[in-house]
Design an enzyme around this catalytic site. Structure first.
Site, mmCIF file in Angstrom:
data_model
loop_
_atom_site.group_PDB
_atom_site.id
_atom_site.type_symbol
_atom_site.label_atom_id
_atom_site.label_comp_id
_atom_site.label_asym_id
_atom_site.label_seq_id
_atom_site.Cartn_x
_atom_site.Cartn_y
_atom_site.Cartn_z
ATOM 1 N N ASP A 37 0.830 -1.213 0.000
ATOM 2 C CA ASP A 37 0.000 0.000 0.000
ATOM 3 C C ASP A 37 0.863 1.260 0.000
ATOM 4 O O ASP A 37 0.833 2.055 0.947
ATOM 5 C CB ASP A 37 -0.931 -0.003 1.226
ATOM 6 C CG ASP A 37 -1.862 -1.204 1.232
ATOM 7 O OD1 ASP A 37 -2.073 -1.807 0.168
ATOM 8 O OD2 ASP A 37 -2.384 -1.544 2.303
ATOM 9 N N LYS A 92 -12.374 -5.023 -2.792
ATOM 10 C CA LYS A 92 -13.547 -5.149 -1.900
ATOM 11 C C LYS A 92 -14.810 -4.627 -2.585
ATOM 12 O O LYS A 92 -15.466 -3.689 -2.109
ATOM 13 C CB LYS A 92 -13.336 -4.408 -0.582
ATOM 14 C CG LYS A 92 -12.209 -4.984 0.261
ATOM 15 C CD LYS A 92 -12.153 -4.346 1.634
ATOM 16 C CE LYS A 92 -11.052 -4.919 2.495
ATOM 17 N NZ LYS A 92 -9.693 -4.562 2.057
ATOM 18 N N ILE A 96 -24.166 -3.610 -6.437
ATOM 19 C CA ILE A 96 -25.026 -4.596 -7.109
ATOM 20 C C ILE A 96 -24.255 -5.268 -8.243
ATOM 21 O O ILE A 96 -23.437 -4.641 -8.919
ATOM 22 C CB ILE A 96 -26.333 -3.957 -7.642
ATOM 23 C CG1 ILE A 96 -26.039 -2.769 -8.579
ATOM 24 C CG2 ILE A 96 -27.229 -3.544 -6.497
ATOM 25 C CD1 ILE A 96 -27.257 -2.311 -9.358
ATOM 26 N N SER A 151 -10.272 -7.567 10.160
ATOM 27 C CA SER A 151 -9.310 -7.446 11.267
ATOM 28 C C SER A 151 -9.495 -6.163 12.068
ATOM 29 O O SER A 151 -8.881 -5.999 13.116
ATOM 30 C CB SER A 151 -7.881 -7.480 10.697
ATOM 31 O OG SER A 151 -7.642 -6.344 9.886
HETATM 32 P P1 BMP Z 1 -1.011 -3.618 7.146
HETATM 33 O O1 BMP Z 1 -0.302 -4.972 7.376
HETATM 34 O O2 BMP Z 1 -0.100 -2.542 6.688
HETATM 35 O O3 BMP Z 1 -1.899 -3.237 8.314
HETATM 36 O O4 BMP Z 1 -1.988 -3.855 5.888
HETATM 37 C C1 BMP Z 1 -3.078 -4.710 5.921
HETATM 38 C C2 BMP Z 1 -3.720 -4.806 4.552
HETATM 39 O O5 BMP Z 1 -4.789 -5.764 4.608
HETATM 40 C C3 BMP Z 1 -4.328 -3.518 4.029
HETATM 41 O O6 BMP Z 1 -4.085 -3.475 2.631
HETATM 42 C C4 BMP Z 1 -5.820 -3.666 4.301
HETATM 43 O O7 BMP Z 1 -6.603 -3.030 3.313
HETATM 44 C C5 BMP Z 1 -6.025 -5.165 4.222
HETATM 45 N N1 BMP Z 1 -7.113 -5.678 5.093
HETATM 46 C C6 BMP Z 1 -7.062 -5.544 6.470
HETATM 47 O O8 BMP Z 1 -6.125 -4.984 7.021
HETATM 48 N N2 BMP Z 1 -8.104 -6.051 7.218
HETATM 49 C C7 BMP Z 1 -9.173 -6.690 6.685
HETATM 50 O O9 BMP Z 1 -10.043 -7.137 7.404
HETATM 51 C C8 BMP Z 1 -9.209 -6.837 5.278
HETATM 52 C C9 BMP Z 1 -8.165 -6.349 4.503
HETATM 53 O O10 BMP Z 1 -8.172 -6.512 3.193
#
Ligand code: BMP
Length: 266
Positions: A37, A92, A96, A151
């Protein structure tokens, strides 16, 4: 059934992308996906090239890049061949299916369907979202992940929502290859066979931090792979965060993820 190897799991799938992912994991001995990212093309390609040897999958948020152009996709495809990883655009989708998500997936400036092996979607709009994406993705042998859990702290996903998501996946096993989840999940907490028939990918993985101050919650590769029995750890800032040597960190997460898998197999 938690001691089944990645290669054995591959045989449960007809979807070519899912089989390829397991092949790469076993061949490169890595269950690490990089969440890349960053906001500039140069940084993106530089890190992808450095970390490419240590990952099975590169996860993108293509709309973060401030200088996106078609050349970026061409360069990314070259790196994909050089290092052998799959590309997962974490778009994500959540609209529709009949028209909107089909166009979001195949049209616009990003033309995601042309280069992303894997995409993901929220099932909130209902099963039509899967049907719509499938019309575009299945003829191209692409794979879809469904967000069954998240998460982030305070997210609104409930156990019932997760169960409904699993049920939708079961109706589309040709195209839905797995889930974004905290670990291996089952339908209604029964020990049913979805565990081996889908790929489980888990974000929110970190070896140093427990949170990021904006709701992200981190668990270790061991917690995710050995204890929660997920298949793939998704790591972003743990690898490219400020001041870090991305190669050293990628190796550290690759080793942690693979050792956690070996521990689970014992
Ligand atoms: P990081 O390890 O820098 O926190 O990044 C986590 C990545 O996973 C981000 O790209 C985020 O969009 C994605 N992500 C997340 O953190 N939690 C979710 O539940 C779903 C995700 O796609």
């Amino acid at each position: 059934m938690t001691n089944v190897t990645y290669s054995e799991r591959a045989t449960n799938f007809n979807n070519k992308t899912a089989r390829k992912l397991f092949e790469i994991i076993e061949h490169k001995k890595t269950n690490l996906a990089l969440a890349l990212d960053v906001s500039t093309k140069q940084e993106f390609l530089d890190i992808a090239d450095k970390v490419g040897p240590y990952i099975c999958c590169l996860k993108t948020h293509i709309d973060i890049l401030i200088d996106f152009d078609n050349d970026l996709i061409e360069q990314l495809k070259k790196l994909q061949i050089k290092h052998n990883f799959l590309i997962f655009e974490d778009r994500k989708f959540a609209d529709i299916g009949s028209n909107t998500v089909k166009n979001q997936y195949s049209q616009g400036i990003y033309r995601i369907a042309e280069w992303a092996d894997i995409i993901d979607a929220h099932c909130l709009p209902g099963e039509g979202i899967i049907n719509g994406l499938k019309e575009i993705g299945l003829p191209l042998n692409r794979g879809l992940l469904l967000l069954a859990e998240m998460s982030s702290k305070g997210n609104l996903i409930t156990r019932n929502y997760t169960n409904s998501t699993i049920e939708m996946a079961l109706n589309h096993k040709d195209f839905v290859i797995g889930f974004i989840a905290s670990g291996k999940i089952t339908l209604n907490d029964n020990n049913n066979n979805i565990q081996n028939d889908f790929i489980f990918m888990t974000p929110g993985v970190g070896l140093s931090n427990k949170e990021d101050g904006l709701g992200q919650q981190y668990r270790t590769p061991r917690e995710v792979i050995t204890e929660s029995k997920s298949d793939i750890i998704i790591v972003g800032r743990g690898i490219y965060g400020s001041g870090k040597d991305v190669i050293t960190e990628a190796k550290r997460y690759r080793d942690a993820g693979w050792n956690a898998y070996l521990e689970r197999l014992k």
